[in-house]
Design a protein around this motif. Structure first.
Motif, PDB file in Angstrom:
ATOM      1  N   MET A 222       0.736  -1.556   0.160  1.00 21.42           N
ATOM      2  CA  MET A 222       0.183   0.086  -0.321  1.00 21.42           C
ATOM      3  C   MET A 222       0.614   1.061  -0.123  1.00 21.42           C
ATOM      4  N   PRO A 223       0.698   2.107  -1.354  1.00 15.98           N
ATOM      5  CA  PRO A 223       1.121   3.423  -1.246  1.00 15.98           C
ATOM      6  C   PRO A 223       1.420   4.443   0.401  1.00 15.98           C
ATOM      7  N   GLY A 224       2.793   4.661   0.588  1.00 19.79           N
ATOM      8  CA  GLY A 224       3.465   5.288   1.756  1.00 19.79           C
ATOM      9  C   GLY A 224       2.217   6.373   1.652  1.00 19.79           C
ATOM     10  N   LEU A 225       1.992   7.171   0.635  1.00 17.13           N
ATOM     11  CA  LEU A 225       0.949   8.780   0.696  1.00 17.13           C
ATOM     12  C   LEU A 225      -0.087   7.959   1.508  1.00 17.13           C
ATOM     13  N   VAL A 226      -0.877   6.886   1.150  1.00 16.46           N
ATOM     14  CA  VAL A 226      -2.093   6.657   1.581  1.00 16.46           C
ATOM     15  C   VAL A 226      -2.319   6.063   3.002  1.00 16.46           C
ATOM     16  N   GLN A 227      -1.501   5.922   3.449  1.00 18.82           N
ATOM     17  CA  GLN A 227      -1.356   5.044   4.601  1.00 18.82           C
ATOM     18  C   GLN A 227      -1.174   6.392   5.477  1.00 18.82           C
ATOM     19  N   ARG A 228      -0.573   7.902   5.080  1.00 17.88           N
ATOM     20  CA  ARG A 228      -0.060   8.839   5.849  1.00 17.88           C
ATOM     21  C   ARG A 228      -1.343   9.854   6.035  1.00 17.88           C
ATOM     22  N   LEU A 229      -2.119   9.673   4.136  1.00 19.39           N
ATOM     23  CA  LEU A 229      -3.322  10.384   4.756  1.00 19.39           C
ATOM     24  C   LEU A 229      -4.333   9.530   5.902  1.00 19.39           C
ATOM     25  N   PHE A 230      -4.433   8.495   6.034  1.00 17.99           N
ATOM     26  CA  PHE A 230      -5.064   7.440   7.277  1.00 17.99           C
ATOM     27  C   PHE A 230      -4.600   7.490   8.473  1.00 17.99           C
ATOM     28  N   PRO A 231      -4.388   8.241   9.288  1.00 16.86           N
ATOM     29  CA  PRO A 231      -3.201   7.597  10.444  1.00 16.86           C
ATOM     30  C   PRO A 231      -4.518   6.984  11.647  1.00 16.86           C
ATOM     31  N   GLU A 232      -5.540   6.870  11.418  1.00 14.16           N
ATOM     32  CA  GLU A 232      -6.398   6.064  12.538  1.00 14.16           C
ATOM     33  C   GLU A 232      -5.951   4.966  12.074  1.00 14.16           C
ATOM     34  N   CYS A 233      -5.627   4.029  10.959  1.00 15.55           N
ATOM     35  CA  CYS A 233      -5.390   2.857  10.353  1.00 15.55           C
ATOM     36  C   CYS A 233      -4.893   2.043  11.050  1.00 15.55           C
ATOM     37  N   VAL A 234      -4.829   0.712  11.317  1.00 15.27           N
ATOM     38  CA  VAL A 234      -3.621  -0.253  11.197  1.00 15.27           C
ATOM     39  C   VAL A 234      -3.162  -0.790   9.785  1.00 15.27           C
ATOM     40  N   TRP A 235      -2.145  -0.598   9.593  1.00 13.60           N
ATOM     41  CA  TRP A 235      -1.597  -1.087   8.196  1.00 13.60           C
ATOM     42  C   TRP A 235      -0.536  -2.386   8.433  1.00 13.60           C
ATOM     43  N   ARG A 236       0.075  -1.875   9.066  1.00 18.45           N
ATOM     44  CA  ARG A 236       1.277  -3.547   9.968  1.00 18.45           C
ATOM     45  C   ARG A 236       1.670  -3.299  11.574  1.00 18.45           C
ATOM     46  N   LEU A 237       2.021  -4.359  12.125  1.00 16.68           N
ATOM     47  CA  LEU A 237       2.808  -3.890  12.913  1.00 16.68           C
ATOM     48  C   LEU A 237       3.930  -4.496  13.452  1.00 16.68           C
ATOM     49  N   PRO A 238       4.388  -3.394  14.849  1.00 16.05           N
ATOM     50  CA  PRO A 238       6.120  -3.255  14.291  1.00 16.05           C
ATOM     51  C   PRO A 238       6.362  -5.135  14.899  1.00 16.05           C
ATOM     52  N   ALA A 239       7.096  -4.642  13.991  1.00 17.49           N
ATOM     53  CA  ALA A 239       8.322  -6.850  13.859  1.00 17.49           C
ATOM     54  C   ALA A 239       8.695  -6.950  14.968  1.00 17.49           C
ATOM     55  N   ALA A 240       8.609  -7.004  16.135  1.00 24.36           N
ATOM     56  CA  ALA A 240       9.567  -7.357  18.079  1.00 24.36           C
ATOM     57  C   ALA A 240       8.565  -9.235  18.022  1.00 24.36           C
ATOM     58  N   GLY A 241      10.026  -9.365  19.158  1.00 23.60           N
ATOM     59  CA  GLY A 241       9.835 -10.782  19.401  1.00 23.60           C
ATOM     60  C   GLY A 241      10.029 -11.144  18.078  1.00 23.60           C
ATOM     61  N   PRO A 242       9.647 -12.467  18.285  1.00 21.26           N
ATOM     62  CA  PRO A 242       9.957 -13.706  16.896  1.00 21.26           C
ATOM     63  C   PRO A 242       8.750 -12.857  15.411  1.00 21.26           C
ATOM     64  N   PRO A 243       9.254 -13.170  14.625  1.00 19.81           N
ATOM     65  CA  PRO A 243       8.460 -13.344  13.381  1.00 19.81           C
ATOM     66  C   PRO A 243       7.136 -13.412  13.190  1.00 19.81           C
ATOM     67  N   THR A 244       6.704 -12.528  13.037  1.00 17.11           N
ATOM     68  CA  THR A 244       4.687 -13.144  12.911  1.00 17.11           C
ATOM     69  C   THR A 244       4.257 -12.360  12.164  1.00 17.11           C
ATOM     70  N   ILE A 245       2.968 -13.092  11.709  1.00 20.01           N
ATOM     71  CA  ILE A 245       2.536 -13.069  10.028  1.00 20.01           C
ATOM     72  C   ILE A 245       1.228 -12.538  10.865  1.00 20.01           C
ATOM     73  N   TYR A 246       0.557 -11.501  10.619  1.00 24.95           N
ATOM     74  CA  TYR A 246      -0.721 -11.283  11.517  1.00 24.95           C
ATOM     75  C   TYR A 246      -1.811 -11.408  10.188  1.00 24.95           C
ATOM     76  N   LEU A 247      -2.317 -12.873   9.766  1.00 28.81           N
ATOM     77  CA  LEU A 247      -3.539 -13.462   8.637  1.00 28.81           C
ATOM     78  C   LEU A 247      -4.985 -13.019   9.140  1.00 28.81           C
ATOM     79  N   THR A 248      -5.787 -12.481   8.177  1.00 27.55           N
ATOM     80  CA  THR A 248      -6.850 -11.943   7.622  1.00 27.55           C
ATOM     81  C   THR A 248      -7.811 -12.819   7.060  1.00 27.55           C
ATOM     82  N   PHE A 249      -9.200 -12.329   7.133  1.00 27.88           N
ATOM     83  CA  PHE A 249      -9.644 -13.236   6.038  1.00 27.88           C
ATOM     84  C   PHE A 249     -11.219 -12.609   5.774  1.00 27.88           C
ATOM     85  N   ASP A 250     -11.550 -12.157   4.624  1.00 33.45           N
ATOM     86  CA  ASP A 250     -12.654 -10.866   4.766  1.00 33.45           C
ATOM     87  C   ASP A 250     -13.142 -11.764   3.968  1.00 33.45           C
ATOM     88  N   ASP A 251     -14.588 -11.445   3.993  1.00 29.70           N
ATOM     89  CA  ASP A 251     -16.023 -11.441   3.438  1.00 29.70           C
ATOM     90  C   ASP A 251     -16.854 -12.730   3.696  1.00 29.70           C
TER      91      ASP A 251
END
Length: 204
Positions: free
Chosen positions: A1-30
């Motif tokens: 997702m382009p950085g400009l779009v992310q900056r326009l929506f600071p209220e939204c979560v785009w990814r999480l900090p990469a701290a600790g063991p490598p983690t992926i946050y799987l989501t399933f829509d619809d």
């Protein structure tokens, strides 16, 4: 997702900090739907993964037993509006009503203080984001699999998803009939690839 779009929506979560063991946050829509959601749950269980299911309210009403299977697997349900509507083509009042209607159904299954919301198609206005930020944590993504695209070959879908995923990524799959072909090919192989690398899969 382009950085400009992310900056326009600071209220939204785009990814999480990469701290600790490598983690992926799987989501399933619809979903949830009986044709695809149980398959997703089976694949997640095989590697001890947990995910977040952004549910269409109408599907929750029609398939509450599938929603309960999601919760029984240790996963999280979240809001994807009641009718899967776009924030770009509805009035703010209509959109907020649709979100609220979905949330009413969700609260009967999973009461929580500050629920999660993903705007369908990622389409939301700045005004809606500011308004909804008071009641929901708005979750976007940094890796969209495009599993719903019939012109996207399963092998390419998998290769692209693997290439663009990084620690802390919020990854979007779809437990929908439209995504079935790619979902059923990509998800088990994607999970196996990152599990072999020592990644964790967690819900939001």
């Amino acid at each position: 997702m382009p950085g400009l779009v992310q900056r326009l929506f600071p209220e939204c979560v785009w990814r999480l900090p990469a701290a600790g063991p490598p983690t992926i946050y799987l989501t399933f829509d619809d979903g949830p739907i009986p044709e695809e959601t149980p398959f997703v749950l089976e694949q997640l269980a095989r590697v001890g993964a947990h995910g977040t299911f952004f549910c269409v309210g109408d599907n929750l009403l029609r398939h509450p037993e599938v929603a309960r299977q999601v919760l029984a697997g240790g996963h999280r349900l979240a809001n994807h509006t009641f009718h899967h509507i776009s924030g770009w083509s509805h009035t703010q009042a209509d959109y907020l009503r649709d979100v609220a209607r979905c949330q009413e159904v969700l609260f009967q299954l999973q009461p929580e203080a500050r629920p999660l919301l993903r705007p369908p198609y990622g389409r939301i206005t700045r005004g809606l984001a500011r308004q909804l930020h008071h009641t929901h944590q708005i979750i976007m993504w940094d890796m969209l699999t495009c599993d719903y695209d019939p012109d996207f070959a399963p092998e390419k879908c998998l290769a692209t998803a693997i290439r663009l995923t990084r620690p802390g990524s919020v990854v979007v799959f779809h437990d929908s009939l439209k995504a079935s072909r790619n979902l059923r090919y990509v998800l088990p192989r994607y999970l196996a690839h990152f599990a072999a690398l020592g990644y964790h899969f967690d819900k939001l």
